[in-house]
Design an enzyme around this catalytic site. Sequence first.
Site, PDB file in Angstrom:
ATOM      1  N   HIS A 123       7.598  -2.525  -5.797  1.00 39.63           N
ATOM      2  CA  HIS A 123       6.256  -3.102  -5.962  1.00 39.63           C
ATOM      3  C   HIS A 123       5.988  -3.377  -7.450  1.00 39.63           C
ATOM      4  O   HIS A 123       5.463  -4.431  -7.817  1.00 39.63           O
ATOM      5  CB  HIS A 123       5.224  -2.130  -5.389  1.00 39.63           C
ATOM      6  CG  HIS A 123       3.794  -2.532  -5.605  1.00 39.63           C
ATOM      7  ND1 HIS A 123       3.057  -3.187  -4.650  1.00 39.63           N
ATOM      8  CD2 HIS A 123       2.974  -2.374  -6.664  1.00 39.63           C
ATOM      9  CE1 HIS A 123       1.849  -3.413  -5.115  1.00 39.63           C
ATOM     10  NE2 HIS A 123       1.766  -2.918  -6.346  1.00 39.63           N
ATOM     11  N   GLU A 124       6.360  -2.445  -8.300  1.00 44.81           N
ATOM     12  CA  GLU A 124       6.140  -2.646  -9.736  1.00 44.81           C
ATOM     13  C   GLU A 124       7.040  -3.759 -10.275  1.00 44.81           C
ATOM     14  O   GLU A 124       6.619  -4.550 -11.119  1.00 44.81           O
ATOM     15  CB  GLU A 124       6.363  -1.340 -10.506  1.00 44.81           C
ATOM     16  CG  GLU A 124       5.418  -0.205 -10.104  1.00 44.81           C
ATOM     17  CD  GLU A 124       3.941  -0.597 -10.155  1.00 44.81           C
ATOM     18  OE1 GLU A 124       3.572  -1.465 -10.959  1.00 44.81           O
ATOM     19  OE2 GLU A 124       3.165  -0.030  -9.356  1.00 44.81           O
TER      20      GLU A 124
END
Lengths: 373, 197
Positions: free
Chosen positions: A191-192
């Site tokens: 996600h990051e």
Amino acid sequence: MTDSAFFNFAEAQARARRRTVVLVALFVALAAAIAAAVGALAGLLLGGAGEHTAAGPGGQTRMQPSGEALLTQFDTGTAVMAGLAVLSIILVTAAVRGLMLGGDGANVARSMGGTEITRDSSNATHRRLYNVVEEMAIAANLPVPKVFVIKHEQGINAFAAGNSPENAAIGMTHGALASLNRRELKGVVAHEFAHIANGDMRLNLRLMAMIFGLVALTVAGRMAMRSVLITGGGRRDQRAVLVAMAIGIALLILGALGVLAGRMLQAAVSRRREYLADATAVEFTRNPEGLASALKKIGALQQAERMNNAHGEEVRHMLFAEAVARRSPGLLATHPPLMDRIRALEPQFDPETDRVWRMPQKEMIRESRAELG
Amino acid sequence: MEVIIALLVIVIAIVLPGVLLYNRLVRKRNAFKNAFAQIDVQLKRRHDLIPNLVETVQGYMQHERETLTAVIEARNNAEQIRQQSQNAPGDPDSMAKLGQAEGSLGGVLGRLFALSEAYPDLKANENFQSLQEELTSTENRVAYARQAYNDAAMRYNNAVEVVPSNIIAGMFNFTRAAMLEFEDRESLQEPPQVSFS
């Protein structure tokens, strides 16, 4: 023709950049509207005052035709000057702030209390994190960012910082490292990485700088009012005091409205980018289960914490902690509701029966540790 | 004079697109070859870790000689095939062999880790723990590098097959690249699940 099976990094960046251009244009339009309003007000009020003071000390320069209504004396020159002054306050502050905030992700991570970890860390959980980051770098086809751990933070939280893939940093709280298993860690790191690949940090920085420009306007308004209140009083011309007060109040109100509009815009953009980042993360890992499970654990901790104190705000914002309001109301929330994000990844999710959604943190930590042997 | 110009126009109209298509094919071929080189790096890393693992495990798992021997054999076989396939990315025969060798290596490794559950001393050994972590991570890297390779190979294959670049591909001997699939790959991506209840 696009290559659908593979994440097209360059194209996503180009899309993000186009969107940024639109946002900057919107912001400049907003600033111009505010500047025009303040300018018009100044022209209206100072137009009369200008004649008045010009006639004051000299006395003989010009005679004022008696009976003329005050409001017809609109002073275009003053209006334009005041408008330009307001516009330059907003834009220059925003630009300076933007330059200050931009740049190295590692600095941002350090300012948030992060400690950098490397490949040679002797701590097993740190090494697992670093490995997961390197794995995701292969999956995302991006350079390996610097990795930071925020110790003494028990909540599950992570962030990405830096305005380009080359100077990006990923940070993870100690709580996330201890409570998530490898699969979930992979989802969060992906996600990051998605934020990095989609150019979200740069976008967010721009938005924050713009809002800061509007905040500067309210500060200017407050300063104008205060200086009048201190030096004003009986000695100066009553009318000049009133005019300065009116302009100060106008700056304050318009600035505050602008800040609110800016925050709502930022929040709306951020919510959309969170969904996009979740989707991109699944594209990287090709497995929605890990990310969904990590979100459930965040939810589980929030439920537990809500009983103790009001600490349960949406976590996993992508940048500054200060950008997240406590108990954010709908329009200002930077993240979509946790439930909605989980359901987007796992449509059959049912909080009543879900094992992870009700897991105590002790259990999470045991599970995470068991995996390390 | 006109004839020459007409001929020139025809040549340019045919040759220029041909050159562009040819270059595109070359770029895509280079992309998948480069992606394969990334797999190779990770496979080498995987193979390099295994002798250390066997060394560490040996002292604890006296009764599992058979499994250990199977691991070493599978590793040596896979390493040999890796070296052979190094210079033949996309070759169907090499890719099939490599996929099979890595798949069976993964299988015996999985068995070894499953057996290790019965040896608490071994599981507490720090060296073993860190090797297990490194191997798990390497499996994941292989998996992601393989993903990238298969995507790149698919894009290249599309270019080889679609009109009109298939004409150029046929003329200059651009052949389809084979995908790389590992048998038993699901079990490789995560460490064995442990239950205490």
